[in-house]
Design a protein around this motif. Structure first.
Motif, PDB file in Angstrom:
ATOM      1  N   ILE A   1       0.842  -1.200   0.000  1.00 18.02           N
ATOM      2  CA  ILE A   1       0.000   0.000   0.000  1.00 18.02           C
ATOM      3  C   ILE A   1       0.876   1.248   0.000  1.00 18.02           C
ATOM      4  O   ILE A   1       0.565   2.235  -0.658  1.00 18.02           O
ATOM      5  CB  ILE A   1      -0.966  -0.027   1.202  1.00 18.02           C
ATOM      6  CG1 ILE A   1      -1.972  -1.152   0.997  1.00 18.02           C
ATOM      7  CG2 ILE A   1      -1.699   1.279   1.335  1.00 18.02           C
ATOM      8  CD1 ILE A   1      -2.883  -1.373   2.165  1.00 18.02           C
TER       9      ILE A   1
ATOM     10  N   LEU B   1       0.673   4.204  -2.582  1.00 15.66           N
ATOM     11  CA  LEU B   1       0.380   5.541  -2.045  1.00 15.66           C
ATOM     12  C   LEU B   1       1.477   6.534  -2.416  1.00 15.66           C
ATOM     13  O   LEU B   1       1.205   7.634  -2.893  1.00 15.66           O
ATOM     14  CB  LEU B   1       0.239   5.431  -0.524  1.00 15.66           C
ATOM     15  CG  LEU B   1      -0.224   6.657   0.225  1.00 15.66           C
ATOM     16  CD1 LEU B   1      -1.578   7.056  -0.272  1.00 15.66           C
ATOM     17  CD2 LEU B   1      -0.286   6.350   1.704  1.00 15.66           C
TER      18      LEU B   1
ATOM     19  N   ILE C   1      -9.654  -5.643   6.257  1.00 17.84           N
ATOM     20  CA  ILE C   1      -8.198  -5.687   6.379  1.00 17.84           C
ATOM     21  C   ILE C   1      -7.729  -4.718   7.451  1.00 17.84           C
ATOM     22  O   ILE C   1      -8.412  -3.751   7.779  1.00 17.84           O
ATOM     23  CB  ILE C   1      -7.490  -5.379   5.041  1.00 17.84           C
ATOM     24  CG1 ILE C   1      -7.816  -3.988   4.541  1.00 17.84           C
ATOM     25  CG2 ILE C   1      -7.825  -6.410   4.017  1.00 17.84           C
ATOM     26  CD1 ILE C   1      -6.995  -3.593   3.346  1.00 17.84           C
ATOM     27  N   ASN C   2      -6.538  -4.979   7.977  1.00 20.89           N
ATOM     28  CA  ASN C   2      -6.037  -4.180   9.088  1.00 20.89           C
ATOM     29  C   ASN C   2      -5.565  -2.813   8.641  1.00 20.89           C
ATOM     30  O   ASN C   2      -5.641  -1.851   9.398  1.00 20.89           O
ATOM     31  CB  ASN C   2      -4.891  -4.915   9.780  1.00 20.89           C
ATOM     32  CG  ASN C   2      -5.421  -5.940  10.740  1.00 20.89           C
ATOM     33  OD1 ASN C   2      -6.366  -5.679  11.466  1.00 20.89           O
ATOM     34  ND2 ASN C   2      -4.839  -7.119  10.709  1.00 20.89           N
ATOM     35  N   ALA C   3      -5.048  -2.724   7.416  1.00 16.83           N
ATOM     36  CA  ALA C   3      -4.548  -1.430   6.938  1.00 16.83           C
ATOM     37  C   ALA C   3      -5.619  -0.712   6.127  1.00 16.83           C
ATOM     38  O   ALA C   3      -5.316  -0.049   5.141  1.00 16.83           O
ATOM     39  CB  ALA C   3      -3.285  -1.642   6.114  1.00 16.83           C
TER      40      ALA C   3
ATOM     41  N   LEU D   1      -5.170   3.034   5.256  1.00 17.20           N
ATOM     42  CA  LEU D   1      -4.093   3.247   4.285  1.00 17.20           C
ATOM     43  C   LEU D   1      -4.557   2.881   2.888  1.00 17.20           C
ATOM     44  O   LEU D   1      -4.259   3.568   1.910  1.00 17.20           O
ATOM     45  CB  LEU D   1      -2.893   2.367   4.643  1.00 17.20           C
ATOM     46  CG  LEU D   1      -1.886   2.937   5.602  1.00 17.20           C
ATOM     47  CD1 LEU D   1      -0.802   1.909   5.844  1.00 17.20           C
ATOM     48  CD2 LEU D   1      -1.273   4.173   5.004  1.00 17.20           C
ATOM     49  N   TYR D   2      -5.312   1.777   2.802  1.00 19.41           N
ATOM     50  CA  TYR D   2      -5.811   1.323   1.508  1.00 19.41           C
ATOM     51  C   TYR D   2      -6.706   2.393   0.889  1.00 19.41           C
ATOM     52  O   TYR D   2      -6.589   2.706  -0.296  1.00 19.41           O
ATOM     53  CB  TYR D   2      -6.583   0.020   1.712  1.00 19.41           C
ATOM     54  CG  TYR D   2      -7.307  -0.468   0.483  1.00 19.41           C
ATOM     55  CD1 TYR D   2      -6.636  -1.191  -0.486  1.00 19.41           C
ATOM     56  CD2 TYR D   2      -8.656  -0.216   0.301  1.00 19.41           C
ATOM     57  CE1 TYR D   2      -7.286  -1.624  -1.613  1.00 19.41           C
ATOM     58  CE2 TYR D   2      -9.320  -0.647  -0.811  1.00 19.41           C
ATOM     59  CZ  TYR D   2      -8.630  -1.352  -1.774  1.00 19.41           C
ATOM     60  OH  TYR D   2      -9.284  -1.772  -2.888  1.00 19.41           O
TER      61      TYR D   2
ATOM     62  N   LEU E   1      -6.597   5.601   1.465  1.00 18.99           N
ATOM     63  CA  LEU E   1      -5.744   6.711   1.028  1.00 18.99           C
ATOM     64  C   LEU E   1      -5.086   6.388  -0.308  1.00 18.99           C
ATOM     65  O   LEU E   1      -5.034   7.232  -1.213  1.00 18.99           O
ATOM     66  CB  LEU E   1      -4.651   6.957   2.066  1.00 18.99           C
ATOM     67  CG  LEU E   1      -4.914   8.022   3.110  1.00 18.99           C
ATOM     68  CD1 LEU E   1      -3.743   8.112   4.042  1.00 18.99           C
ATOM     69  CD2 LEU E   1      -5.140   9.355   2.427  1.00 18.99           C
ATOM     70  N   ALA E   2      -4.589   5.143  -0.429  1.00 21.55           N
ATOM     71  CA  ALA E   2      -3.913   4.754  -1.666  1.00 21.55           C
ATOM     72  C   ALA E   2      -4.880   4.812  -2.838  1.00 21.55           C
ATOM     73  O   ALA E   2      -4.558   5.338  -3.907  1.00 21.55           O
ATOM     74  CB  ALA E   2      -3.334   3.348  -1.520  1.00 21.55           C
TER      75      ALA E   2
ATOM     76  N   LEU F   1      -5.855   1.127  12.296  1.00 24.20           N
ATOM     77  CA  LEU F   1      -6.093   1.500  10.904  1.00 24.20           C
ATOM     78  C   LEU F   1      -7.291   0.758  10.344  1.00 24.20           C
ATOM     79  O   LEU F   1      -7.674   0.954   9.203  1.00 24.20           O
ATOM     80  CB  LEU F   1      -4.869   1.163  10.056  1.00 24.20           C
ATOM     81  CG  LEU F   1      -3.675   2.105  10.134  1.00 24.20           C
ATOM     82  CD1 LEU F   1      -2.468   1.437   9.496  1.00 24.20           C
ATOM     83  CD2 LEU F   1      -3.976   3.378   9.424  1.00 24.20           C
TER      84      LEU F   1
END
Lengths: 199, 350
Positions: free
Chosen positions: A56, A60, B116-118, B121-122, B124-125, B178
């Motif tokens: 990621i 990102l 999912i744990n992130a 972040l995912y 944002l990506a 997250l």
């Protein structure tokens, strides 16, 4: 073939093709886009390896920010690529040495992992490596991390200072003064008697 | 019930079942987008003392479908000198990330495609990928208006992403996770426990940056009808144009869903006492989809309201707001939260 290995081969094939197209395509914008695709496929492979944080972060940082700025610059440049290609032969020996070195190192890594001496990532106990990485970065290696951040900051400040060294004709705006402006400051209504009276 | 099918398909069961789930999420979303366009025209109509669409179907309710049909039957004109492949890839690239981000949005405590744990972040990506559709559309069109629109939009999206990312940092500090489901779980206990209260400045920054990210009014520099005709999609027609439209509204719903999950307690009911209200054994007013949808609708209404209220920003003012106002506000508030978490008020957060 399991679905996982199918996914791996699909991503790997796309990655190799995209990476090849980066160096073979003639249009710089297309090359940048192929690079985006290869980053994306690499991120897919990392997710298969359960390195979701790295994957990621790759999307990102590189796809979402670095390559956008790259594209931004490449689109506005008018680069003569035929002119650049003229020196192909003179650069060939240096490029060959670098290429052989890279190939040699990659071969070392692959052979090393076959023998079993290479470092492999231990499977994470919780299934999430985001928090594990965070703990490593911000607890164990906090000083190297901070120093790296400060070095980057210094680079940014230096780049801005260099570009602003000689700029004189900058029109600076002060928003608070703009907001304070009233109609009376800008327009003056004048009553003029008409020269030819109506009628 | 599905076990025999699962056994017959073996290793391919998981991907096929996932695709079924994706379709179950995507189809209602697309219908929601259709009715969001209808709602936008109606609401802005009422705000401007007009009626809005009222000809197609009862109350004009079939208007979105009439629009889609019209778009489908229009010719797609490719400008001469356009980069043909990229011209067609661009609208898909702007829609795909908008759809992909929905994979981690939790609809209720148990209803989520991928927990999912992130997750944050995912999100944002994925939201940082949307800019490619705009950039490519502007470049591939071989038109000056489109190119200026795409440059404006790229600079704007990259700038506001930073403020948006910092707003999310505040949320993850408060929730200590997250994972979007854990973030909602951290706001359990009624409206007073939602993160909007301790993180109010971040909520405002997130919402305004969200409007800027989706290129909505008053930040629609990328389109700017009065300056650059229609900006990046000026050369697009027919269904290719409709895809940009779809992506914009999909992103609006996504921003409101995220704001709901992160600041407004997600699917949690604002009054825990409603969890005990029983109608024929069920708890229709307790935690669940109902509250999620009500909160989305409220935030979307704010989006429409802002569009009907404010004039368009000037370009340099947009940049100033993003860099010199929002980023300092978020930075100060993150430090403030960090300091608060070391005091006895840390219980405010989780």
């Amino acid at each position: 073939m399991s679905f996982q290995s199918f996914t791996f081969y699909a991503f790997a094939a796309i990655l190799v093709i995209a990476a090849l197209r980066v160096v073979t395509t003639r249009n710089p914008v297309h090359a940048a886009l192929w690079l985006v695709l290869s980053f994306f496929s690499a991120a897919g492979i990392w997710i298969l390896l359960e390195a979701e944080f790295l994957a990621i972060a790759l999307v990102l940082v590189y796809v979402g920010a670095v390559m956008v700025l790259f594209l931004f610059v490449v689109m506005m440049l008018d680069v003569n690529f035929e002119g650049l290609r003229q020196h192909f032969r003179s650069y060939l020996p240096v490029a060959a040495v670098v290429g052989v070195l890279v190939l040699f190192e990659m071969a070392l890594v692959i052979i090393g992992s076959r023998v079993g001496s290479a470092v492999t990532a231990p499977p994470s106990p919780t299934g999430s490596n985001t928090s594990a990485l965070g703990r490593l970065l911000y607890v164990e290696y906090v000083y190297p991390f901070e120093i790296a951040a400060v070095v980057l900051l210094v680079a940014i400040v230096a780049a801005i200072a260099l570009t602003h060294r000689k700029r004189r004709a900058v029109k600076h705006q002060d928003p608070s003064r703009q907001v304070k402006v009233r109609a009376a400051d800008r327009v003056r209504l004048v009553r003029l008697p008409s020269e030819h009276p109506p009628g | 019930m599905l076990e025999p099918v699962e056994a017959a398909m073996g290793a391919w069961w998981l991907p096929v079942w996932t695709i079924v789930k994706v379709i179950v999420i995507a189809i209602p979303l697309i219908i929601a987008v259709a009715y969001l366009t209808y709602a936008e025209r109606k609401v802005i109509g009422w705000m401007q003392v007009r009626i809005g669409p009222n000809r197609v179907g009862p109350l004009g309710l079939l208007q979105p479908f009439a629009d889609v049909l019209k778009m489908l039957f229009k010719e797609i004109v490719v400008p001469s000198g356009a980069s043909r492949a990229l011209f067609f890839i661009a609208p898909m690239l702007s829609l795909a990330p908008a759809l992909a981000a929905w994979a981690v949005i939790p609809f209720t405590g148990t209803l989520v495609l991928s927990n999912i744990n992130a997750g944050l972040l995912y999100i944002l990506a994925m939201s940082s990928l949307g800019v490619y559709g705009v950039i490519l559309a502007g470049w591939a069109s071989n038109s000056k208006y489109a190119f200026i629109g795409c440059l404006r939009s790229a600079a704007q999206i990259v700038s506001y992403e930073i403020a948006m990312g910092f707003a999310l940092v505040g949320v993850l500090m408060a929730a200590n996770s997250l994972n979007l489901r854990d973030i909602v779980a951290g706001q359990e206990g009624g409206a007073a426990y939602w993160y909007i209260w301790p993180l109010l400045p971040l909520f405002v920054v997130y919402l305004v940056a969200g409007i800027a990210e989706t290129n909505r009014h008053p930040f629609d520099m990328a389109e700017g009808e009065s300056e650059i005709v229609a900006g990046f999609h000026v050369e697009y027609s027919g269904i290719a144009f409709a895809l940009f439209f779809l992506a914009e509204y999909m992103n609006m719903i996504l921003i409101s869903a995220l704001a709901t999950v992160m600041f407004l307690g997600g699917w949690l009911s604002p009054f825990p006492i409603l969890n005990d209200v029983s109608v024929f054994g069920a708890h229709p007013f307790g935690d669940g989809m109902l509250w999620m949808v009500i909160k989305w609708a409220a935030i979307l209404l704010v989006f429409l309201w802002i569009r009907a209220t404010f004039p368009r920003y000037r370009y340099d003012q947009i940049m100033r707001l993003g860099w010199k106002v929002f980023i300092p506000v978020t930075l100060v508030w993150i430090v403030f939260i960090g300091a608060m978490m070391q005091t006895r008020y840390a219980g405010m957060f989780h």
